[in-house]
Scaffold this motif. Structure first.
Motif, mmCIF file in Angstrom:
data_model
loop_
_atom_site.group_PDB
_atom_site.id
_atom_site.type_symbol
_atom_site.label_atom_id
_atom_site.label_comp_id
_atom_site.label_asym_id
_atom_site.label_seq_id
_atom_site.Cartn_x
_atom_site.Cartn_y
_atom_site.Cartn_z
ATOM 1 N N HIS A 55 8.999 28.839 22.650
ATOM 2 C CA HIS A 55 10.027 28.070 23.542
ATOM 3 C C HIS A 55 11.568 28.688 23.462
ATOM 4 N N GLU A 57 13.912 28.534 25.260
ATOM 5 C CA GLU A 57 15.051 27.634 25.631
ATOM 6 C C GLU A 57 15.624 26.749 24.179
ATOM 7 N N LYS A 59 17.205 27.640 21.225
ATOM 8 C CA LYS A 59 17.736 28.906 20.414
ATOM 9 C C LYS A 59 18.437 28.059 19.410
#
Length: 78
Positions: A55, A57, A59
């Motif tokens: 994933h 996205e 972070k």
């Protein structure tokens, strides 16, 4: 008088032995604590890497969060 001195020395020696044992135990606990903290940081880094791959996205700096939580001065920083 020598009996009193021998008794005092014997008591001092027992206390010294007890203190040395406590010191050894504390040092061992410190080593174990250090290893546990490092293990937690490594696992957090692995988790961060896995999340980064699956994933991208999401972070999150897991390693930094864990280091901050493990910091012994953390409660005083709040």
């Amino acid at each position: 008088m020598s009996g009193l001195a021998a008794s005092f020395i014997s008591r001092f020696k027992k206390r010294q032995d007890c203190l040395e044992l406590i010191q050894k135990n504390v040092e061992e606990l410190n080593k174990r604590s250090y290893r546990i903290e490092k293990t937690i940081i490594i696992l957090a880094k692995l988790q961060e890497d896995t999340i980064g791959k699956t994933h991208p996205e999401l972070k999150t700096e897991w390693e930094e969060i864990v280091k901050e939580l493990l910091d012994t001065d953390y409660p005083s920083k709040v």
